[in-house]
Design an enzyme around this catalytic site. Structure first.
Site, PDB file in Angstrom:
ATOM      1  N   ASP A 150       0.878  -1.187   0.000  1.00 11.93           N
ATOM      2  CA  ASP A 150       0.000   0.000   0.000  1.00 11.93           C
ATOM      3  C   ASP A 150       0.908   1.227   0.000  1.00 11.93           C
ATOM      4  O   ASP A 150       1.463   1.578   1.042  1.00 11.93           O
ATOM      5  CB  ASP A 150      -0.898  -0.039   1.247  1.00 11.93           C
ATOM      6  CG  ASP A 150      -1.868   1.146   1.307  1.00 11.93           C
ATOM      7  OD1 ASP A 150      -1.977   1.889   0.318  1.00 11.93           O
ATOM      8  OD2 ASP A 150      -2.512   1.313   2.371  1.00 11.93           O
TER       9      ASP A 150
ATOM     10  N   HIS B 133      -7.315  12.429   7.625  1.00 14.01           N
ATOM     11  CA  HIS B 133      -7.299  10.957   7.797  1.00 14.01           C
ATOM     12  C   HIS B 133      -6.233  10.551   8.802  1.00 14.01           C
ATOM     13  O   HIS B 133      -5.493  11.391   9.292  1.00 14.01           O
ATOM     14  CB  HIS B 133      -7.105  10.248   6.445  1.00 14.01           C
ATOM     15  CG  HIS B 133      -5.849  10.615   5.711  1.00 14.01           C
ATOM     16  ND1 HIS B 133      -4.592  10.171   6.084  1.00 14.01           N
ATOM     17  CD2 HIS B 133      -5.642  11.391   4.619  1.00 14.01           C
ATOM     18  CE1 HIS B 133      -3.687  10.635   5.239  1.00 14.01           C
ATOM     19  NE2 HIS B 133      -4.299  11.399   4.351  1.00 14.01           N
TER      20      HIS B 133
HETATM   21  N1  GLY Z   1      -4.948   2.795  -0.109  1.00 18.93           N
HETATM   22  C1  GLY Z   1      -5.758   2.938   1.029  1.00 18.93           C
HETATM   23  C2  GLY Z   1      -5.036   3.554   2.132  1.00 18.93           C
HETATM   24  O1  GLY Z   1      -4.001   4.142   1.932  1.00 18.93           O
HETATM   25  O2  GLY Z   1      -5.422   3.439   3.267  1.00 18.93           O
HETATM   26 MN    MN Z   2      -2.916   3.029   3.483  1.00 16.18          MN
HETATM   27 MN    MN Z   3      -2.759   3.780   0.276  1.00 19.12          MN
END
Ligand code: GLY
Ligand code: MN
Ligand code: MN
Length: 438
Positions: free
Chosen positions: A272, A351
């Site tokens: 990721d 986030h």
């Molecule tokens: N790609 C999803 C995240 O970065 O959490």
């Molecule tokens: Mn992620």
């Molecule tokens: Mn990500």
């Protein structure tokens, strides 16, 4: 020459050991039911490509739909699709109950058609059923009814489940990655590196976001990955301010930055990674300023990612650093304490700084226990992904910053005091990125 190992052969003994471990965690009167994934319709009679349920795969390594694994302290067994020559010609080879029994050294295996008659027998004499709710509501209802039915036989001296609860212990097992799992994620990270590096090099103004997506996907497939472990985010310009942007249908313009959040999935484990680079050859001064702030905060956060550190501490420290920089740059006013207390920083950073990573991109495992953030442990893998986003329509923000969206994300193995960055090879310094584009 072929550059990467295409597939990883994971020995059956890994799954046999995991099933044994689950057995050893179960007490008298406890049973686990775990269901394989089912085929899903995409449209009319077209199905999505089958992907096994992560928990089911973790315990069995078996890629067949509809199977049901059950484990109690005394025995482990499976219900599976029967061998059927005609069906296998259309949809692929099934292992069948004999092979599955031998492969996983199970005590007993049944054809799936025996499930309805056997499930009551299996529940009889168990006070607790471990089961993941919420995946299939019909199944949830059926199991509740069956548990009730078995319990109603109490008058005959038997009993059935009084409790149906989620098998959190299985997710605790998945949180701790073995050496073998770390090797697999490292390979996913390596393939991800090849994809990201190609698009940094090959992108230019005039290309479409989906052209970059196609390069990522091609590079991943070429190296034995099944593609992205989640939908590729390829966001040019102000699209980067949409956190889950997956349309990927806009054109890259001069002076745009491109935010790419994409990770290859390899053998059921995913990377990721997010990188941000100019569509053209160079970052603008405003883009550089924000990029350096995010990069600095990300490097700090990686350094905090050590055994014994509360996961939420990494986020709190990152928020503090970013809020302080935003104040210094004049984007936020007031004291740093009030910025944090009132959450005004959320306009730019909305986030979390990271999550567990593994078979699922947002991998399993609890972040809090009884309201307290958990400490990181060796063998866990997390992402570190701070970002800053400047609303393209907010006229209070100076024009040169409007629409800038930057997130930088790496995959970190917790390993004592020295975090291991599994995706460190993917360029993220401005000088490295500009050099790739020159
Ligand atoms: N790609 C999803 C995240 O970065 O959490
Ligand atoms: Mn992620
Ligand atoms: Mn990500």
């Amino acid at each position: 020459m072929k550059s990467a190992i295409k597939m990883k052969e994971v020995s059956d003994s890994v799954y046999i050991k995991r099933i044994e471990e689950v057995k050893s965690k179960l007490g008298d009167g406890e049973i686990l039911f775990l269901f394989a994934a089912q085929h899903k319709i995409r449209n009319r009679d077209v199905e999505y490509k089958f992907r096994q349920d992560s928990d089911f795969y973790y315990l069995t390594g078996i890629v067949e739909s509809d199977a049901i694994l059950f484990i109690s302290k005394k025995q482990a067994g499976m219900f599976c699709l029967p061998k059927d020559k005609e069906k296998e010609i259309w949809t692929g080879i099934r292992l069948g109950k004999q092979k599955i029994k031998e492969k996983l050294k199970l005590d007993v295996t049944y054809d799936l058609s025996d499930w309805d008659s056997q499930k009551t027998e299996l529940l009889l004499g168990n006070h607790t059923l471990y089961y993941f709710f919420g995946i299939d509501s019909d199944r949830d209802k059926d199991l509740i009814q069956t548990a009730k039915l078995v319990s109603s036989r109490a008058r005959e001296g038997n009993f059935g489940p009084e409790k149906i609860i989620e098998p959190a212990f299985l997710h605790e097992m998945r949180m701790q990655k073995s050496k073998e799992e770390i090797q697999i994620i490292s390979q996913a990270a390596h393939i991800t590196h090849l994809g990201h590096e190609r698009i940094i090099k090959e992108s230019k103004p005039g290309m479409y976001e989906f052209e970059l997506e196609s390069i990522l996907e091609a590079e991943y497939l070429k190296h034995g990955s099944w593609g992205g472990g989640y939908g590729h985010i390829v966001a040019a310009g102000k699209n980067a301010c949409i956190l889950h942007y997956v349309d990927n249908n806009c054109v890259l313009k001069d002076n745009d930055l491109v935010l790419v959040d994409s990770g290859a999935e390899w053998n059921y484990y995913t990377a990721d990674v997010t990188r941000v680079f100019p569509a053209g050859k160079k970052f603008t001064e405003a883009q550089k300023t924000i990029y350096e702030v995010v990069l600095h905060s990300q490097k700090n956060a990686i350094q905090y990612s050590k055994e014994g550190v509360e996961f939420n501490e990494i986020h709190k420290k990152t928020v503090y650093f970013l809020a302080d920089c935003l104040k210094e740059m004049g984007f936020l006013t007031g004291s740093i304490d009030s910025i944090i207390e009132k959450g005004t920083y959320r306009k730019f950073y909305m986030h979390r700084t990271g999550h567990y990573l593994g078979m699922d991109v947002h991998d399993v495992g609890k972040y809090y226990i009884e309201g307290k953030s958990r400490q990181l442990k060796n063998g866990q893998i997390i992402t570190v992904e701070p970002g800053l986003y400047f609303d393209p329509e907010d006229e209070t923000i100076p024009e040169e910053f409007r629409g800038i969206g930057i997130r930088i994300e790496d995959d970190i193995l917790i390993d004592g005091k020295n975090p291991v960055n599994l995706t460190a090879a993917i360029p993220k310094e401005i000088s490295e990125i500009e050099a790739l584009k020159s």
